[in-house]
Design an enzyme around this catalytic site. Sequence first.
Site, PDB file in Angstrom:
ATOM      1  N   GLU A 128       0.849  -1.199   0.000  1.00  0.00           N
ATOM      2  CA  GLU A 128       0.000   0.000   0.000  1.00  0.00           C
ATOM      3  C   GLU A 128       0.884   1.247   0.000  1.00  0.00           C
ATOM      4  O   GLU A 128       2.064   1.160   0.359  1.00  0.00           O
ATOM      5  CB  GLU A 128      -0.887  -0.013   1.247  1.00  0.00           C
ATOM      6  CG  GLU A 128      -1.727  -1.276   1.308  1.00  0.00           C
ATOM      7  CD  GLU A 128      -2.777  -1.257   2.409  1.00  0.00           C
ATOM      8  OE1 GLU A 128      -2.635  -0.468   3.358  1.00  0.00           O
ATOM      9  OE2 GLU A 128      -3.731  -2.036   2.275  1.00  0.00           O
ATOM     10  N   GLU A 242       7.770 -17.067  -3.747  1.00  0.00           N
ATOM     11  CA  GLU A 242       8.075 -15.794  -4.417  1.00  0.00           C
ATOM     12  C   GLU A 242       9.543 -15.412  -4.190  1.00  0.00           C
ATOM     13  O   GLU A 242      10.241 -14.989  -5.118  1.00  0.00           O
ATOM     14  CB  GLU A 242       7.159 -14.686  -3.886  1.00  0.00           C
ATOM     15  CG  GLU A 242       7.444 -13.338  -4.551  1.00  0.00           C
ATOM     16  CD  GLU A 242       6.519 -12.220  -4.102  1.00  0.00           C
ATOM     17  OE1 GLU A 242       5.663 -12.449  -3.229  1.00  0.00           O
ATOM     18  OE2 GLU A 242       6.666 -11.093  -4.636  1.00  0.00           O
ATOM     19  N   ARG A 268      36.649  -8.253 -27.633  1.00  0.00           N
ATOM     20  CA  ARG A 268      37.079  -6.849 -27.597  1.00  0.00           C
ATOM     21  C   ARG A 268      38.577  -6.747 -27.313  1.00  0.00           C
ATOM     22  O   ARG A 268      39.064  -7.306 -26.322  1.00  0.00           O
ATOM     23  CB  ARG A 268      36.299  -6.133 -26.489  1.00  0.00           C
ATOM     24  CG  ARG A 268      36.656  -4.687 -26.300  1.00  0.00           C
ATOM     25  CD  ARG A 268      35.998  -3.834 -27.369  1.00  0.00           C
ATOM     26  NE  ARG A 268      36.139  -2.418 -27.086  1.00  0.00           N
ATOM     27  CZ  ARG A 268      35.695  -1.483 -27.904  1.00  0.00           C
ATOM     28  NH1 ARG A 268      35.076  -1.820 -29.029  1.00  0.00           N
ATOM     29  NH2 ARG A 268      35.839  -0.209 -27.615  1.00  0.00           N
ATOM     30  N   GLY A 340      31.733   1.809 -22.725  1.00  0.00           N
ATOM     31  CA  GLY A 340      30.646   2.703 -23.135  1.00  0.00           C
ATOM     32  C   GLY A 340      29.454   1.952 -23.704  1.00  0.00           C
ATOM     33  O   GLY A 340      28.302   2.337 -23.477  1.00  0.00           O
TER      34      GLY A 340
HETATM   35  C1  LIG Z   1       8.559  -3.065  -9.789  1.00  0.00           C
HETATM   36  C2  LIG Z   1       7.864  -3.455  -8.528  1.00  0.00           C
HETATM   37  C3  LIG Z   1       6.952  -4.490  -8.535  1.00  0.00           C
HETATM   38  C4  LIG Z   1       6.261  -4.834  -7.367  1.00  0.00           C
HETATM   39  N1  LIG Z   1       5.271  -5.770  -7.425  1.00  0.00           N
HETATM   40  C5  LIG Z   1       4.463  -5.938  -6.348  1.00  0.00           C
HETATM   41  C6  LIG Z   1       3.310  -6.775  -6.434  1.00  0.00           C
HETATM   42  O1  LIG Z   1       3.023  -7.384  -7.472  1.00  0.00           O
HETATM   43  N2  LIG Z   1       2.512  -6.879  -5.348  1.00  0.00           N
HETATM   44  C7  LIG Z   1       2.782  -6.218  -4.181  1.00  0.00           C
HETATM   45  O2  LIG Z   1       2.022  -6.351  -3.236  1.00  0.00           O
HETATM   46  N3  LIG Z   1       3.878  -5.422  -4.070  1.00  0.00           N
HETATM   47  C8  LIG Z   1       4.715  -5.269  -5.110  1.00  0.00           C
HETATM   48  N4  LIG Z   1       5.811  -4.460  -5.027  1.00  0.00           N
HETATM   49  C9  LIG Z   1       6.087  -3.796  -3.758  1.00  0.00           C
HETATM   50  C10 LIG Z   1       7.301  -4.330  -3.010  1.00  0.00           C
HETATM   51  O3  LIG Z   1       7.032  -5.612  -2.495  1.00  0.00           O
HETATM   52  C11 LIG Z   1       7.615  -3.304  -1.903  1.00  0.00           C
HETATM   53  O4  LIG Z   1       8.125  -2.140  -2.556  1.00  0.00           O
HETATM   54  C12 LIG Z   1       8.577  -3.815  -0.878  1.00  0.00           C
HETATM   55  O5  LIG Z   1       7.998  -4.825  -0.109  1.00  0.00           O
HETATM   56  C13 LIG Z   1       9.041  -2.692   0.070  1.00  0.00           C
HETATM   57  O6  LIG Z   1       7.955  -1.978   0.573  1.00  0.00           O
HETATM   58  P1  LIG Z   1       7.966  -0.375   0.475  1.00  0.00           P
HETATM   59  O7  LIG Z   1       8.295   0.012  -0.905  1.00  0.00           O
HETATM   60  O8  LIG Z   1       6.689   0.130   1.043  1.00  0.00           O
HETATM   61  O9  LIG Z   1       9.187   0.092   1.401  1.00  0.00           O
HETATM   62  P2  LIG Z   1       9.118   0.401   2.965  1.00  0.00           P
HETATM   63  O10 LIG Z   1       8.451  -0.696   3.673  1.00  0.00           O
HETATM   64  O11 LIG Z   1       8.590   1.777   3.150  1.00  0.00           O
HETATM   65  O12 LIG Z   1      10.687   0.395   3.307  1.00  0.00           O
HETATM   66  C14 LIG Z   1      11.547   1.478   2.911  1.00  0.00           C
HETATM   67  C15 LIG Z   1      12.998   1.100   3.281  1.00  0.00           C
HETATM   68  O13 LIG Z   1      13.084   0.901   4.694  1.00  0.00           O
HETATM   69  C16 LIG Z   1      13.600  -0.390   4.974  1.00  0.00           C
HETATM   70  N5  LIG Z   1      12.943  -0.909   6.169  1.00  0.00           N
HETATM   71  C17 LIG Z   1      11.629  -1.077   6.386  1.00  0.00           C
HETATM   72  N6  LIG Z   1      11.396  -1.561   7.607  1.00  0.00           N
HETATM   73  C18 LIG Z   1      12.615  -1.740   8.185  1.00  0.00           C
HETATM   74  C19 LIG Z   1      13.065  -2.232   9.436  1.00  0.00           C
HETATM   75  N7  LIG Z   1      12.197  -2.683  10.348  1.00  0.00           N
HETATM   76  N8  LIG Z   1      14.376  -2.253   9.700  1.00  0.00           N
HETATM   77  C20 LIG Z   1      15.275  -1.809   8.777  1.00  0.00           C
HETATM   78  N9  LIG Z   1      14.921  -1.337   7.572  1.00  0.00           N
HETATM   79  C21 LIG Z   1      13.606  -1.307   7.270  1.00  0.00           C
HETATM   80  C22 LIG Z   1      13.272  -1.223   3.754  1.00  0.00           C
HETATM   81  O14 LIG Z   1      14.150  -2.314   3.654  1.00  0.00           O
HETATM   82  C23 LIG Z   1      13.470  -0.213   2.650  1.00  0.00           C
HETATM   83  O15 LIG Z   1      14.841  -0.130   2.347  1.00  0.00           O
HETATM   84  C24 LIG Z   1       6.539  -4.138  -6.164  1.00  0.00           C
HETATM   85  C25 LIG Z   1       7.492  -3.114  -6.154  1.00  0.00           C
HETATM   86  C26 LIG Z   1       8.131  -2.742  -7.315  1.00  0.00           C
HETATM   87  C27 LIG Z   1       9.096  -1.590  -7.272  1.00  0.00           C
END
Ligand SMILES: Cc1cc2nc3c(=O)[nH]c(=O)nc-3n(C[C@H](O)[C@H](O)[C@H](O)COP(=O)(O)OP(=O)(O)OC[C@H]3O[C@@H](n4cnc5c(N)ncnc54)[C@H](O)[C@@H]3O)c2cc1C
Length: 379
Positions: A128, A242, A268, A340
């Site tokens: 979300e 997954e 190369r 490059g």
């Molecule tokens: C191209 C792409 C495809 C995706 N496909 C799907 C999909 O099909 N379905 C789906 O549901 N999701 C999907 N995702 C989402 C993905 O699973 C999430 O982006 C991922 O789980 C991280 O959640 P977030 O982006 O909210 O990061 P956040 O949870 O906000 O985390 C931000 C940063 O903080 C770090 N962090 C968080 N909590 C802690 C902690 N307790 N201690 C230390 N570090 C922490 C994380 O490691 C990260 O570096 C996709 C994302 C992308 C970019």
Amino acid sequence: MTIVDTPERRQLRELTRAFVTKEVLPYLDDWERAGEVPRSLHETAAKIGLLGIGFPESVGGSGGDLLDSILVTEEVIRSGGSSGLIAALFTHGIALPHMVAACDDGLIGRYVRPTLAGTMIGALAITEPDGGSDVAGIRTCARRDGDHYVVNGSKTYITSGVRSDFVTTAVCTNFPGSGSLSLLVIEKGTPGFTVGRRLEKLGWHCSDTAELSFVDVRVPVANRIGPEDTGFLAIMQQFATERLSLATQAYATAQRCVELATRWCRDRSTFGRPLASRQLVRHRLAEMHTRAEAARVYVHDVAERVAAGEPVVTEVAMAKNVAVAACDFVVDAALQLHGGFGYLRDAEVERHYRDARILGIGGGTTEIMNEIIAKGMGL
Ligand SMILES: Cc1cc2nc3c(=O)[nH]c(=O)nc-3n(C[C@H](O)[C@H](O)[C@H](O)COP(=O)(O)OP(=O)(O)OC[C@H]3O[C@@H](n4cnc5c(N)ncnc54)[C@H](O)[C@@H]3O)c2cc1C
């Protein structure tokens, strides 16, 4: 230990390689530009039995197990495909397993069979806008109203979200953020369910990614997967598959980049000699090969143990981190060795370099894997 090579698995590799050579390679650049793969590709892959690998024949699959799915992923990338293609074409690998595990004939008939036949596309929506790492903190809520749920909330970064016909959606069936989760299958076209903008990304260009919005969306109770409030457990149980798929994409991308870089360094010449004749370059290639190979063997070992039913949550997290670290090192080194040309869209390593960056983020970030590993150590 490594995945046992049987005549059937050799055949599966050949089938996958032939599919990629004929049906993917001539068009992949077009799909990267278009931002998605065509529906017809799903049908073609289904017709030859590739889409159903890892799913039992009783639900419309082609049989085989997790190890066979891993071999397909590995072979797609090693034949010149990409992790982005895997994400787009095999999204059902994350969208369907919960329905199969729940043995719900209704859901299997309506969603699993048509998807494995290539006529429907599914997605999995957990993340979300407020956060993805904290799965228990999901705020999209489903309120029971007779024989329906009324769903409100939003999801983001959803793979195949633009093209999907249905979305396996994690919702909170108690108050938002309570961790009482359930999974609902929500169909495209249901009033109140809208697909927002197509998200533009660093890599995985052939894989469409979307934001989803739910405003008073009425979903039949029959579309709930398993009993109410069992969604968290169901999500966690399927995460192993997954994460191993992502780990496979990582080491296979690394292997492919070792091959590409080795070929390039043989061809190369600089200062009158092939790059591959220089000790510095040879050692760099040797290190790349070693890391890719070590990751492959470890991921295979953990996958064998998952397939055998062993509780190896910590090892799965370690396998993902090991493979992602190997991949990050290799794609960077491979691009550098190309000079490059490596920075140009024409170079295959350029695509792998961009595609690889998501592997340590999706399906649980490297940091979240480390949390799991630390817990496994009793910390
Ligand atoms: C191209 C792409 C495809 C995706 N496909 C799907 C999909 O099909 N379905 C789906 O549901 N999701 C999907 N995702 C989402 C993905 O699973 C999430 O982006 C991922 O789980 C991280 O959640 P977030 O982006 O909210 O990061 P956040 O949870 O906000 O985390 C931000 C940063 O903080 C770090 N962090 C968080 N909590 C802690 C902690 N307790 N201690 C230390 N570090 C922490 C994380 O490691 C990260 O570096 C996709 C994302 C992308 C970019």
